[in-house]
Write a protein that holds these residues in place. Structure first.
Motif, PDB file in Angstrom:
ATOM      1  N   LEU A 162      80.421  15.478  22.986  1.00 20.41           N
ATOM      2  CA  LEU A 162      80.926  14.662  21.874  1.00 20.41           C
ATOM      3  C   LEU A 162      80.305  15.071  20.542  1.00 20.41           C
ATOM      4  CD1 LEU A 162      80.975  11.147  23.589  1.00 20.41           C
ATOM      5  CD2 LEU A 162      82.957  12.417  22.763  1.00 20.41           C
ATOM      6  N   PHE A 163      79.012  15.410  20.566  1.00 14.55           N
ATOM      7  CA  PHE A 163      78.361  15.810  19.321  1.00 14.55           C
ATOM      8  C   PHE A 163      78.903  17.151  18.822  1.00 14.55           C
ATOM      9  CE2 PHE A 163      75.003  17.503  16.610  1.00 14.55           C
ATOM     10  CZ  PHE A 163      74.725  16.400  15.808  1.00 14.55           C
ATOM     11  N   ILE A 164      79.161  18.060  19.756  1.00 19.54           N
ATOM     12  CA  ILE A 164      79.769  19.347  19.378  1.00 19.54           C
ATOM     13  C   ILE A 164      81.168  19.127  18.814  1.00 19.54           C
ATOM     14  CG2 ILE A 164      80.660  21.526  20.286  1.00 19.54           C
ATOM     15  CD1 ILE A 164      78.323  21.516  22.275  1.00 19.54           C
ATOM     16  N   THR A 165      81.889  18.187  19.457  1.00 21.65           N
ATOM     17  CA  THR A 165      83.228  17.838  18.960  1.00 21.65           C
ATOM     18  C   THR A 165      83.145  17.292  17.541  1.00 21.65           C
ATOM     19  OG1 THR A 165      83.959  17.315  21.208  1.00 21.65           O
ATOM     20  CG2 THR A 165      85.295  16.451  19.390  1.00 21.65           C
ATOM     21  N   TYR A 166      82.175  16.419  17.291  1.00 21.31           N
ATOM     22  CA  TYR A 166      81.964  15.868  15.945  1.00 21.31           C
ATOM     23  C   TYR A 166      81.646  16.983  14.944  1.00 21.31           C
ATOM     24  CZ  TYR A 166      78.834  14.355  12.214  1.00 21.31           C
ATOM     25  OH  TYR A 166      78.205  14.217  11.003  1.00 21.31           O
ATOM     26  N   TYR A 167      80.776  17.907  15.346  1.00 18.33           N
ATOM     27  CA  TYR A 167      80.317  18.957  14.436  1.00 18.33           C
ATOM     28  C   TYR A 167      81.456  19.877  14.006  1.00 18.33           C
ATOM     29  CZ  TYR A 167      77.328  22.609  12.496  1.00 18.33           C
ATOM     30  OH  TYR A 167      76.731  23.511  11.659  1.00 18.33           O
ATOM     31  N   PHE A 168      82.366  20.162  14.955  1.00 21.09           N
ATOM     32  CA  PHE A 168      83.432  21.120  14.657  1.00 21.09           C
ATOM     33  C   PHE A 168      84.755  20.460  14.288  1.00 21.09           C
ATOM     34  CE2 PHE A 168      80.546  23.787  17.213  1.00 21.09           C
ATOM     35  CZ  PHE A 168      80.455  24.897  16.383  1.00 21.09           C
ATOM     36  N   LYS A 218      86.003  13.048  13.380  1.00 20.37           N
ATOM     37  CA  LYS A 218      84.555  13.116  13.234  1.00 20.37           C
ATOM     38  C   LYS A 218      83.923  11.740  13.457  1.00 20.37           C
ATOM     39  CE  LYS A 218      83.555  17.004  10.145  1.00 20.37           C
ATOM     40  NZ  LYS A 218      82.397  17.480  10.921  1.00 20.37           N
ATOM     41  N   ARG A 219      84.531  10.706  12.865  1.00 17.14           N
ATOM     42  CA  ARG A 219      83.988   9.358  12.967  1.00 17.14           C
ATOM     43  C   ARG A 219      84.013   8.890  14.433  1.00 17.14           C
ATOM     44  NH1 ARG A 219      87.305   7.006   9.895  1.00 17.14           N
ATOM     45  NH2 ARG A 219      86.149   7.255   7.955  1.00 17.14           N
ATOM     46  N   ILE A 220      85.149   9.102  15.107  1.00 13.63           N
ATOM     47  CA  ILE A 220      85.277   8.677  16.507  1.00 13.63           C
ATOM     48  C   ILE A 220      84.295   9.428  17.404  1.00 13.63           C
ATOM     49  CG2 ILE A 220      86.815   8.662  18.524  1.00 13.63           C
ATOM     50  CD1 ILE A 220      89.149   8.210  16.544  1.00 13.63           C
ATOM     51  N   ALA A 221      84.215  10.740  17.216  1.00 13.69           N
ATOM     52  CA  ALA A 221      83.317  11.558  18.036  1.00 13.69           C
ATOM     53  C   ALA A 221      81.853  11.174  17.800  1.00 13.69           C
ATOM     54  CB  ALA A 221      83.531  13.036  17.742  1.00 13.69           C
ATOM     55  N   PHE A 222      81.491  10.923  16.535  1.00 14.81           N
ATOM     56  CA  PHE A 222      80.099  10.583  16.205  1.00 14.81           C
ATOM     57  C   PHE A 222      79.729   9.217  16.787  1.00 14.81           C
ATOM     58  CE2 PHE A 222      76.879   8.754  13.353  1.00 14.81           C
ATOM     59  CZ  PHE A 222      75.896   9.720  13.480  1.00 14.81           C
ATOM     60  N   THR A 223      80.618   8.243  16.606  1.00 19.15           N
ATOM     61  CA  THR A 223      80.362   6.892  17.140  1.00 19.15           C
ATOM     62  C   THR A 223      80.255   6.921  18.666  1.00 19.15           C
ATOM     63  OG1 THR A 223      81.580   5.913  15.290  1.00 19.15           O
ATOM     64  CG2 THR A 223      81.196   4.517  17.214  1.00 19.15           C
ATOM     65  N   SER A 224      81.191   7.641  19.290  1.00 23.41           N
ATOM     66  CA  SER A 224      81.190   7.740  20.757  1.00 23.41           C
ATOM     67  C   SER A 224      79.925   8.423  21.267  1.00 23.41           C
ATOM     68  CB  SER A 224      82.424   8.518  21.231  1.00 23.41           C
ATOM     69  OG  SER A 224      83.612   7.877  20.847  1.00 23.41           O
ATOM     70  N   SER A 225      79.489   9.453  20.552  1.00 22.94           N
ATOM     71  CA  SER A 225      78.282  10.175  20.976  1.00 22.94           C
ATOM     72  C   SER A 225      77.060   9.264  20.912  1.00 22.94           C
ATOM     73  CB  SER A 225      78.067  11.423  20.112  1.00 22.94           C
ATOM     74  OG  SER A 225      77.748  11.078  18.772  1.00 22.94           O
TER      75      SER A 225
END
Length: 249
Positions: free
Chosen positions: A143-149, A156-163
Motif C-alpha cells: 500500500l505504501f508503494i502504491t501511495y508513493y507511485f 494517494k489519499r486512499i493508499a496512504f490512509t489504508s497503509s
C-alpha cells in the motif's frame, strides 16, 4: 551419497510410521475388547518410539480412565488438549477425569483489562498471530508503494490512509503474538502423580507442611531446586513438592 542417505532416511521413516500405525490399530482393537492395560502398552510403545499426537494422548487418557488411573488419565487428556485445544471430545472427557480428583481448588477469576487481553490473545495461536502480522506488514509495504507511485490525489489519499490502518493492525497483532509467547513461557503445568503428597514451605523434608495434594491435581511449576519443585495452585497458594510426586506436562 547424500541422495542415498536421504532415500534411506525416507524408507526408515516410512517403516517406522507403518509400525506405529500398526501399534495404534492394535491398541484400538484391545481397547474395544476391554483390554485397557494391554491397549496402554501398545500406545506407550508408540510414544517410546518418539511419535505423538492428540489422538494418541486422547486414547491413552481414555484407557487410563477406564482403569480408574486418575493421574495418568488427567495427564494424557491434558497432553491431548495442548495439541488440540479446541477439541470438544477432549474437553468433555477431561472434565470427567477431573471429577475423579479429590482436591477442590478454587479458581481465582481474571478481571478487568487482563481478562479482555487474555481472551483476545486466545482467539488465535502464536503461529496464527505471527502469520497475520507478517501478512499485514507485507500489505502495508504494498500500500505504501502504491501511495508513493500513485499519480492521482484520491488514490494517494486512499493508499496512504489504508497503509496507516494496516500498519496499526500489524502492531496490534504483533502485540498479541508477543503476549501469547510470554503467556506460553510462563505456563509450566504439571500433574500430581502421588496418591497423596505433602506440600512443604521450603524445599526440604524438615520444613513445615503447608497443605496436602492428591493425584490428578493440576498445578503450575514456578521453580526447581534440587529434587523439589515450587508449585502454585489456581487459588494462589504456593509450596514445594518432591519432584518424584509430580509430572510436568
Amino acid at each position: 551419497m547424500k541422495a542415498i542417505l536421504y532415500i534411506l532416511m525416507v524408507l526408515l521413516s516410512s517403516v517406522s510410521f507403518a509400525q506405529d500405525e500398526s501399534l495404534f490399530e492394535q491398541g484400538n482393537a484391545l481397547y474395544n475388547d476391554g483390554k485397557y492395560a494391554e491397549a496402554i502398552d501398545k500406545y506407550q510403545a508408540i510414544l517410546d518410539s518418539g511419535m505423538h499426537s492428540s489422538e494418541l494422548y486422547f486414547n491413552l487418557g481414555n484407557a487410563n480412565y477406564k482403569l480408574n488411573n486418575v493421574a495418568p488419565s488427567v495427564y494424557f487428556y491434558e497432553k491431548a488438549l495442548q495439541l488440540a485445544p479446541n477439541d470438544k471430545d477432549i474437553k468433555n472427557n477431561i472434565a470427567y477425569a477431573r471429577n475423579m480428583t479429590i482436591d477442590a481448588i478454587e479458581v481465582i477469576p481474571e478481571v478487568g483489562i487482563s481478562k479482555i487481553v487474555n481472551n483476545l490473545t486466545n482467539v488465535m495461536t502464536f503461529d496464527g498471530w505471527a502469520i497475520t502480522t507478517v501478512v499485514l506488514f507485507i500489505l502495508f509495504v504494498i500500500l505504501f508503494i502504491t501511495y508513493y507511485f500513485a499519480e492521482y490525489t484520491n488514490r494517494k489519499r486512499i493508499a496512504f490512509t489504508s497503509s496507516l490502518v494496516v500498519l496499526g493492525l500489524g502492531f496490534i497483532t504483533l502485540f498479541f503474538a508477543f503476549h501469547d509467547y510470554n503467556l506460553a513461557n510462563k505456563d509450566h503445568p504439571a500433574i500430581i502423580f502421588a496418591q497423596e503428597t505433602q506440600i512443604k514451605s521450603e524445599p526440604n523434608l524438615s520444613s513445615q507442611e503447608v497443605f496436602k495434594l492428591h493425584e490428578g491435581t493440576k498445578v503450575q511449576v514456578l521453580d526447581t531446586v534440587n529434587n523439589w519443585k515450587k508449585i502454585k495452585l489456581t487459588d494462589g497458594k504456593t509450596g514445594w513438592v518432591s519432584s518424584a510426586d509430580i509430572k510436568v506436562l
